[in-house]
Design a protein around this motif. Structure first.
Motif, PDB file in Angstrom:
ATOM      1  N   ARG A   1       0.843  -1.194   0.000  1.00 24.54           N
ATOM      2  CA  ARG A   1       0.000   0.000   0.000  1.00 24.54           C
ATOM      3  C   ARG A   1       0.884   1.252   0.000  1.00 24.54           C
ATOM      4  N   ASP A   2       0.431   2.230  -0.773  1.00 22.14           N
ATOM      5  CA  ASP A   2       1.174   3.485  -0.879  1.00 22.14           C
ATOM      6  C   ASP A   2       0.798   4.385   0.298  1.00 22.14           C
ATOM      7  N   CYS A   3       1.248   4.008   1.477  1.00 22.87           N
ATOM      8  CA  CYS A   3       0.821   4.676   2.719  1.00 22.87           C
ATOM      9  C   CYS A   3       1.210   6.156   2.714  1.00 22.87           C
ATOM     10  N   THR A   4       0.242   7.008   3.016  1.00 22.81           N
ATOM     11  CA  THR A   4       0.434   8.456   2.897  1.00 22.81           C
ATOM     12  C   THR A   4       0.074   9.128   4.217  1.00 22.81           C
ATOM     13  N   TYR A   5       0.979   9.930   4.720  1.00 25.26           N
ATOM     14  CA  TYR A   5       0.789  10.538   6.042  1.00 25.26           C
ATOM     15  C   TYR A   5      -0.290  11.614   5.978  1.00 25.26           C
TER      16      TYR A   5
ATOM     17  N   GLN B   1      -8.200 -11.687   1.074  1.00 26.81           N
ATOM     18  CA  GLN B   1      -9.640 -11.456   1.195  1.00 26.81           C
ATOM     19  C   GLN B   1     -10.230 -10.872  -0.098  1.00 26.81           C
ATOM     20  N   PRO B   2     -11.467 -11.277  -0.428  1.00 26.55           N
ATOM     21  CA  PRO B   2     -12.107 -10.682  -1.605  1.00 26.55           C
ATOM     22  C   PRO B   2     -12.202  -9.166  -1.437  1.00 26.55           C
ATOM     23  N   GLY B   3     -11.945  -8.441  -2.533  1.00 26.71           N
ATOM     24  CA  GLY B   3     -12.026  -6.976  -2.496  1.00 26.71           C
ATOM     25  C   GLY B   3     -10.664  -6.318  -2.269  1.00 26.71           C
ATOM     26  N   ASP B   4      -9.664  -7.096  -1.793  1.00 30.33           N
ATOM     27  CA  ASP B   4      -8.329  -6.537  -1.543  1.00 30.33           C
ATOM     28  C   ASP B   4      -7.526  -6.485  -2.847  1.00 30.33           C
ATOM     29  N   VAL B   5      -6.959  -5.337  -3.168  1.00 30.47           N
ATOM     30  CA  VAL B   5      -6.073  -5.261  -4.333  1.00 30.47           C
ATOM     31  C   VAL B   5      -4.655  -5.640  -3.904  1.00 30.47           C
ATOM     32  N   GLN B   6      -3.824  -6.012  -4.880  1.00 34.43           N
ATOM     33  CA  GLN B   6      -2.456  -6.446  -4.560  1.00 34.43           C
ATOM     34  C   GLN B   6      -1.547  -5.247  -4.249  1.00 34.43           C
ATOM     35  N   LEU B   7      -1.767  -4.156  -4.959  1.00 34.99           N
ATOM     36  CA  LEU B   7      -0.843  -3.021  -4.863  1.00 34.99           C
ATOM     37  C   LEU B   7      -1.575  -1.705  -5.062  1.00 34.99           C
ATOM     38  N   THR B   8      -1.183  -0.676  -4.293  1.00 34.81           N
ATOM     39  CA  THR B   8      -1.573   0.690  -4.653  1.00 34.81           C
ATOM     40  C   THR B   8      -0.281   1.503  -4.753  1.00 34.81           C
ATOM     41  N   TYR B   9      -0.207   2.359  -5.767  1.00 30.59           N
ATOM     42  CA  TYR B   9       1.048   3.042  -6.065  1.00 30.59           C
ATOM     43  C   TYR B   9       0.707   4.290  -6.892  1.00 30.59           C
ATOM     44  N   ALA B  10       0.842   5.452  -6.273  1.00 31.56           N
ATOM     45  CA  ALA B  10       0.409   6.696  -6.935  1.00 31.56           C
ATOM     46  C   ALA B  10       1.482   7.278  -7.844  1.00 31.56           C
ATOM     47  N   ASP B  11       1.073   7.621  -9.029  1.00 26.95           N
ATOM     48  CA  ASP B  11       1.881   8.486  -9.895  1.00 26.95           C
ATOM     49  C   ASP B  11       1.487   9.922  -9.511  1.00 26.95           C
ATOM     50  N   LEU B  12       2.451  10.733  -9.114  1.00 26.84           N
ATOM     51  CA  LEU B  12       2.132  12.070  -8.605  1.00 26.84           C
ATOM     52  C   LEU B  12       2.440  13.185  -9.607  1.00 26.84           C
ATOM     53  N   THR B  13       2.699  12.806 -10.858  1.00 27.68           N
ATOM     54  CA  THR B  13       3.083  13.821 -11.849  1.00 27.68           C
ATOM     55  C   THR B  13       2.057  14.951 -11.911  1.00 27.68           C
TER      56      THR B  13
END
Ligand code: NAD
Length: 334
Positions: free
Chosen positions: A232-236, A292-304
């Motif tokens: 997960r692309d954890c963001t403060y 678990q169903p509904g969980d994605v493998q990865l989140t990763y933001a492109d911030l351009t």
């Protein structure tokens, strides 16, 4: 953040929640009046949300006014009454917010997320139609979950997001589409913000970092869903709040816009556990479980786009943010 010329309050929905309470406190600290609404949805304890509101009220030391209405946004007459007051703009953060739980409650999620958003947009539009200087914009919480299991990380806002894998993500995608139609028809600016796993003090108790801090601190077993490589692309929270305020300021120049508010540094569940364990000073007790169903493998933001258009720049490294969240957790438990 620009000072509002009319001196009108900004309406924040979901103000007793994690992100809403931080946004309200930040606006009040800048001298901006705020009206907040929340229905104390039972997903987590009212006590936690009352504590969030107490923190918001403490921010009125700046002299800015805060008023709160306990209200369900699916209650149309109540929302119509709320909009008898004039607002500078709306930051709509209220929602049912957990992809996994939404798998068992698609109707509840559509009701709270899509229907309520339609009501908020409609009343914001009516106020804007009377005077374009009033209720001049709407900022809406979307989610990184709209990207589903997109095969081409990092995820940028131009990607096709028509294959969400949970009812929650589908409701957020529906809100984005409604926001575009709203702008197209009524020319009231609408920003859609895709948040990426927000963490920090007051984080929702169902989210990974929060859960890991509590379970590791108390020696409670943690079910590890999958092999821990899910990331997960954890963001403060402070970084996300700065992005929300920038979006509120800048959306009129764009009309309708989707922006990612992430950290662009995915952290695997294994790394999250190791970091929390290091900060707390205890080892986790792990129990194996299935993805678990509904969980994605990865989140990763492109911030351009958000860097260029919002001047958004996340500043908080994961371990530094976890340290602040652990300090808050220990303070709360005293
Ligand atoms: N926290 C994250 O990592 C994250 C990530 C992506 C998107 N989001 C979105 O950001 C927003 C805020 O999330 P959060 O983590 O602060 O969640 P939260 O649950 O802490 O806050 C949401 C608040 O909305 C309120 N609410 C729910 N339904 C309502 C209704 N019908 N009427 C009035 N109030 C209602 C709840 O009581 C709650 O206090 C949500 O829209 C969520 O989907 C959050």
């Amino acid at each position: 953040m620009a000072t509002d010329v009319h001196g009108l309050p900004i309406l924040i929905t979901g103000v007793a929640g994690f992100i809403g309470s931080h946004v309200a406190a930040a606006l009040l600290a800048r001298g901006q009046a705020v009206v907040g609404v929340d229905n104390f949805d039972q997903f987590y304890s009212r006590q936690r949300k009352e504590a969030n509101l107490a923190r918001v009220r403490a921010a009125t030391a700046s002299g800015a006014e805060f008023s709160f209405h306990e209200m369900d946004l699916t209650d149309r007459p109540a929302v119509a009454g709320l909009f008898c007051q004039r607002f500078a703009g709306v930051i709509h953060l209220a929602a049912k917010a957990n992809p996994r739980v939404s798998v068992g409650d698609p109707i509840g999620y559509v009701h709270a997320n899509v229907y309520a958003t339609a009501i908020v947009l409609e009343h914001a539009r009516q106020q804007f139609a009377l005077d374009a200087g009033v209720c001049s914009r709407v900022v809406v919480a979307s989610s990184s979950s709209v990207y589903g299991n997109c095969p081409t990380p990092p995820f940028h806002e131009g990607l096709d997001v028509t294959t969400p894998i949970s009812p929650y993500a589908a409701t957020k995608q529906a809100c984005e589409v409604m926001g575009y139609t709203h702008w197209h028809l009524h020319r009231q600016p609408v920003a859609m913000l895709r948040f990426f796993t927000v963490y920090g003090p007051c984080q929702r108790p169902d989210l990974g970092v929060s859960l890991f801090i509590d379970r590791i601190s108390t020696g409670t077993p943690i079910t590890l869903f999958g092999d821990g490589t899910m990331a997960r692309d954890c963001t403060y929270i402070d970084d996300v709040v700065s992005g929300i305020l920038a979006a509120y300021d800048r959306i009129p120049a764009h009309g309708y816009r989707v922006w990612n508010l992430g950290n662009s540094t995915p952290i695997s569940v294994n790394e999250m556990l190791a970091t929390v364990a290091r900060v707390v000073g205890k080892a986790p007790v792990l129990v194996p479980g299935k993805v678990q169903p509904g969980d994605v493998q990865l989140t990763y933001a492109d911030l351009t786009r958000s860097r260029a258009e919002l001047g958004y720049e996340p500043k908080t490294a994961f371990e530094a943010g976890v340290r602040k969240q652990v300090a808050w957790y220990l303070e709360e438990r005293r």
